[in-house]
Structure formats: structure tokens, C-alpha cells
Design a protein around this motif. Sequence first.
Motif, PDB file in Angstrom:
ATOM      1  N   LEU A 101       0.831  -1.208   0.000  1.00  0.00           N
ATOM      2  CA  LEU A 101       0.000   0.000   0.000  1.00  0.00           C
ATOM      3  C   LEU A 101       0.865   1.258   0.000  1.00  0.00           C
ATOM      4  O   LEU A 101       0.610   2.197  -0.761  1.00  0.00           O
ATOM      5  CB  LEU A 101      -0.948   0.003   1.199  1.00  0.00           C
ATOM      6  CG  LEU A 101      -1.881   1.210   1.285  1.00  0.00           C
ATOM      7  CD1 LEU A 101      -2.790   1.285   0.065  1.00  0.00           C
ATOM      8  CD2 LEU A 101      -2.700   1.163   2.560  1.00  0.00           C
ATOM      9  N   ALA A 102       1.895   1.273   0.820  1.00  0.00           N
ATOM     10  CA  ALA A 102       2.783   2.437   0.860  1.00  0.00           C
ATOM     11  C   ALA A 102       3.506   2.611  -0.472  1.00  0.00           C
ATOM     12  O   ALA A 102       3.651   3.737  -0.964  1.00  0.00           O
ATOM     13  CB  ALA A 102       3.793   2.288   1.993  1.00  0.00           C
ATOM     14  N   LEU A 103       3.929   1.519  -1.068  1.00  0.00           N
ATOM     15  CA  LEU A 103       4.618   1.591  -2.353  1.00  0.00           C
ATOM     16  C   LEU A 103       3.687   2.118  -3.440  1.00  0.00           C
ATOM     17  O   LEU A 103       4.083   2.958  -4.255  1.00  0.00           O
ATOM     18  CB  LEU A 103       5.161   0.212  -2.724  1.00  0.00           C
ATOM     19  CG  LEU A 103       6.145   0.149  -3.867  1.00  0.00           C
ATOM     20  CD1 LEU A 103       7.364   1.010  -3.581  1.00  0.00           C
ATOM     21  CD2 LEU A 103       6.574  -1.280  -4.109  1.00  0.00           C
ATOM     22  N   LEU A 104       2.457   1.661  -3.436  1.00  0.00           N
ATOM     23  CA  LEU A 104       1.479   2.146  -4.410  1.00  0.00           C
ATOM     24  C   LEU A 104       1.258   3.655  -4.256  1.00  0.00           C
ATOM     25  O   LEU A 104       1.263   4.398  -5.242  1.00  0.00           O
ATOM     26  CB  LEU A 104       0.156   1.397  -4.252  1.00  0.00           C
ATOM     27  CG  LEU A 104      -0.980   1.849  -5.161  1.00  0.00           C
ATOM     28  CD1 LEU A 104      -0.657   1.531  -6.612  1.00  0.00           C
ATOM     29  CD2 LEU A 104      -2.277   1.201  -4.751  1.00  0.00           C
ATOM     30  N   LEU A 105       1.095   4.107  -3.029  1.00  0.00           N
ATOM     31  CA  LEU A 105       0.912   5.541  -2.791  1.00  0.00           C
ATOM     32  C   LEU A 105       2.144   6.337  -3.218  1.00  0.00           C
ATOM     33  O   LEU A 105       2.022   7.412  -3.817  1.00  0.00           O
ATOM     34  CB  LEU A 105       0.590   5.797  -1.318  1.00  0.00           C
ATOM     35  CG  LEU A 105      -0.763   5.289  -0.836  1.00  0.00           C
ATOM     36  CD1 LEU A 105      -0.900   5.493   0.664  1.00  0.00           C
ATOM     37  CD2 LEU A 105      -1.898   5.959  -1.577  1.00  0.00           C
ATOM     38  N   ASN A 106       3.326   5.814  -2.921  1.00  0.00           N
ATOM     39  CA  ASN A 106       4.557   6.491  -3.328  1.00  0.00           C
ATOM     40  C   ASN A 106       4.678   6.583  -4.845  1.00  0.00           C
ATOM     41  O   ASN A 106       5.049   7.626  -5.379  1.00  0.00           O
ATOM     42  CB  ASN A 106       5.783   5.764  -2.769  1.00  0.00           C
ATOM     43  CG  ASN A 106       6.059   6.116  -1.332  1.00  0.00           C
ATOM     44  OD1 ASN A 106       5.790   7.226  -0.892  1.00  0.00           O
ATOM     45  ND2 ASN A 106       6.594   5.172  -0.593  1.00  0.00           N
ATOM     46  N   ILE A 107       4.378   5.499  -5.529  1.00  0.00           N
ATOM     47  CA  ILE A 107       4.485   5.487  -6.989  1.00  0.00           C
ATOM     48  C   ILE A 107       3.510   6.487  -7.601  1.00  0.00           C
ATOM     49  O   ILE A 107       3.872   7.259  -8.501  1.00  0.00           O
ATOM     50  CB  ILE A 107       4.242   4.067  -7.538  1.00  0.00           C
ATOM     51  CG1 ILE A 107       5.407   3.157  -7.163  1.00  0.00           C
ATOM     52  CG2 ILE A 107       4.039   4.080  -9.042  1.00  0.00           C
ATOM     53  CD1 ILE A 107       5.145   1.691  -7.427  1.00  0.00           C
ATOM     54  N   LEU A 108       2.279   6.487  -7.118  1.00  0.00           N
ATOM     55  CA  LEU A 108       1.286   7.421  -7.653  1.00  0.00           C
ATOM     56  C   LEU A 108       1.685   8.870  -7.387  1.00  0.00           C
ATOM     57  O   LEU A 108       1.574   9.729  -8.268  1.00  0.00           O
ATOM     58  CB  LEU A 108      -0.089   7.130  -7.054  1.00  0.00           C
ATOM     59  CG  LEU A 108      -0.724   5.811  -7.482  1.00  0.00           C
ATOM     60  CD1 LEU A 108      -2.013   5.562  -6.708  1.00  0.00           C
ATOM     61  CD2 LEU A 108      -0.975   5.791  -8.976  1.00  0.00           C
ATOM     62  N   TYR A 109       2.172   9.137  -6.187  1.00  0.00           N
ATOM     63  CA  TYR A 109       2.594  10.500  -5.863  1.00  0.00           C
ATOM     64  C   TYR A 109       3.818  10.902  -6.687  1.00  0.00           C
ATOM     65  O   TYR A 109       3.895  12.016  -7.200  1.00  0.00           O
ATOM     66  CB  TYR A 109       2.898  10.634  -4.369  1.00  0.00           C
ATOM     67  CG  TYR A 109       3.409  12.006  -4.018  1.00  0.00           C
ATOM     68  CD1 TYR A 109       2.545  13.088  -3.955  1.00  0.00           C
ATOM     69  CD2 TYR A 109       4.762  12.235  -3.795  1.00  0.00           C
ATOM     70  CE1 TYR A 109       3.011  14.357  -3.657  1.00  0.00           C
ATOM     71  CE2 TYR A 109       5.240  13.496  -3.502  1.00  0.00           C
ATOM     72  CZ  TYR A 109       4.362  14.551  -3.435  1.00  0.00           C
ATOM     73  OH  TYR A 109       4.825  15.807  -3.156  1.00  0.00           O
ATOM     74  N   HIS A 110       4.778   9.996  -6.821  1.00  0.00           N
ATOM     75  CA  HIS A 110       5.991  10.274  -7.585  1.00  0.00           C
ATOM     76  C   HIS A 110       5.640  10.570  -9.046  1.00  0.00           C
ATOM     77  O   HIS A 110       6.169  11.509  -9.645  1.00  0.00           O
ATOM     78  CB  HIS A 110       6.926   9.073  -7.490  1.00  0.00           C
ATOM     79  CG  HIS A 110       8.349   9.377  -7.842  1.00  0.00           C
ATOM     80  ND1 HIS A 110       9.347   8.476  -7.634  1.00  0.00           N
ATOM     81  CD2 HIS A 110       8.949  10.457  -8.390  1.00  0.00           C
ATOM     82  CE1 HIS A 110      10.494   8.984  -8.033  1.00  0.00           C
ATOM     83  NE2 HIS A 110      10.275  10.193  -8.506  1.00  0.00           N
ATOM     84  N   LYS A 111       4.743   9.779  -9.608  1.00  0.00           N
ATOM     85  CA  LYS A 111       4.315   9.992 -10.992  1.00  0.00           C
ATOM     86  C   LYS A 111       3.647  11.358 -11.138  1.00  0.00           C
ATOM     87  O   LYS A 111       3.933  12.104 -12.074  1.00  0.00           O
ATOM     88  CB  LYS A 111       3.357   8.883 -11.408  1.00  0.00           C
ATOM     89  CG  LYS A 111       2.895   8.983 -12.831  1.00  0.00           C
ATOM     90  CD  LYS A 111       1.974   7.837 -13.190  1.00  0.00           C
ATOM     91  CE  LYS A 111       1.496   7.979 -14.617  1.00  0.00           C
ATOM     92  NZ  LYS A 111       0.562   6.923 -14.979  1.00  0.00           N
ATOM     93  N   ARG A 112       2.776  11.686 -10.217  1.00  0.00           N
ATOM     94  CA  ARG A 112       2.076  12.977 -10.259  1.00  0.00           C
ATOM     95  C   ARG A 112       3.059  14.135 -10.114  1.00  0.00           C
ATOM     96  O   ARG A 112       2.950  15.151 -10.796  1.00  0.00           O
ATOM     97  CB  ARG A 112       1.030  13.026  -9.151  1.00  0.00           C
ATOM     98  CG  ARG A 112       0.187  14.267  -9.177  1.00  0.00           C
ATOM     99  CD  ARG A 112      -1.003  14.125  -8.247  1.00  0.00           C
ATOM    100  NE  ARG A 112      -1.834  15.289  -8.347  1.00  0.00           N
ATOM    101  CZ  ARG A 112      -1.956  16.196  -7.393  1.00  0.00           C
ATOM    102  NH1 ARG A 112      -1.320  16.039  -6.261  1.00  0.00           N
ATOM    103  NH2 ARG A 112      -2.725  17.239  -7.554  1.00  0.00           N
ATOM    104  N   ARG A 113       4.027  13.959  -9.227  1.00  0.00           N
ATOM    105  CA  ARG A 113       5.036  14.993  -9.016  1.00  0.00           C
ATOM    106  C   ARG A 113       5.874  15.218 -10.274  1.00  0.00           C
ATOM    107  O   ARG A 113       6.153  16.356 -10.658  1.00  0.00           O
ATOM    108  CB  ARG A 113       5.928  14.593  -7.844  1.00  0.00           C
ATOM    109  CG  ARG A 113       6.800  15.714  -7.346  1.00  0.00           C
ATOM    110  CD  ARG A 113       7.585  15.280  -6.142  1.00  0.00           C
ATOM    111  NE  ARG A 113       8.971  15.317  -6.558  1.00  0.00           N
ATOM    112  CZ  ARG A 113       9.941  14.637  -6.023  1.00  0.00           C
ATOM    113  NH1 ARG A 113       9.695  13.823  -5.049  1.00  0.00           N
ATOM    114  NH2 ARG A 113      11.161  14.745  -6.458  1.00  0.00           N
TER     115      ARG A 113
END
Length: 162
Positions: A109-121
Motif C-alpha cells: 500500500l505504501a509503495l502504491l501511494l509512493n508510486i502514484l505521488y511520484h508519478k504525479r510529481r
Amino acid sequence: MMLPSYLHFAIRKKVLAIFIVLLIISAYLGFAPALPVPINDKVCHFFVFFLLTLVFYWVFDLSRRRATQLTILVCGVFGGLGSEFVQSFLTYRTFDLFDIVANLLGCSLALLLNILYHKRRLEKIRLQRYGHVPTIADDLEMQASAAEEEEEGEEDVSKSTP
């Protein structure tokens, strides 16, 4: 001796310090004989590995792919699986497969949130740097040429079939 270019990366020192503090706390919780407070063990595993993964992803300044791979290796494999393996050798702790599941769910779950945030950033940075890049929906000329290519493709197909 020169290091290969893929080994050159920056370390975010403040994030590393936070990760080390969390790691010490989680090591205490994971390897202590008994938890100081009555809490559901699986919930504790989930949140500890969620937090560790959430923070570890940002320790190194890497591409999204490399950060994901390193985080899976360190937090998922070494942390999530390794900690339970070590606990199996301790006399006052026991190995539990459901702890591994909770660890990996927290990591995932943390990895998914990080990936989505990183992509958006990254998309936001690209937008600031290059401005709006037109898509086919935005550009009438591109739509017209795409329609012409589609019609030509249909004509070629109709000529080849009897």
C-alpha cells in the motif's frame, strides 16, 4: 576508482534520519519479548511496514523504477520476510505467516501511494518546465491527419479483400 553512472545518486539526509528512527522503533517492537501496550499484532505489523516503506522510498534520489525496485528489495524482502525469519530463531518470538502477509500488505500500500505521488510529481514538474503539451484531442490538425490515416487504412483493407 570511478563508480558507474547508475551508482551516482543523492541521499536525502533528513529522510534517512527519519527512516533510521523508525527502523529503531520497529526493531524494538519486532524483537522485544512483549509489546508494551496491548495492540493487535497484525495491525502493528501493517502500520510499521507501511511507515517504513513510505519513508524509505524517498531516502535516495532515484528514478521511479529504481526507487520501486530498491524499496521492494529492502522493505519487502529484507524487512517483511527477513524480520519474520529472524523471529523464528528467537525463543520468545514465533514465526507467523500472517505477520508476513500484514508486512507485505503494508509495504504494498505504501509503495502504491509512493508510486502514484511520484508519478504525479514528475508530471507536474514536466508541465512547469515545458508547459502544456497538446494531445490529439487538443489539436484540430492532428485530429484531421489521424482521420485521414484511418481512412487510408480502411481503403487499403477493402482493396485487399475480394
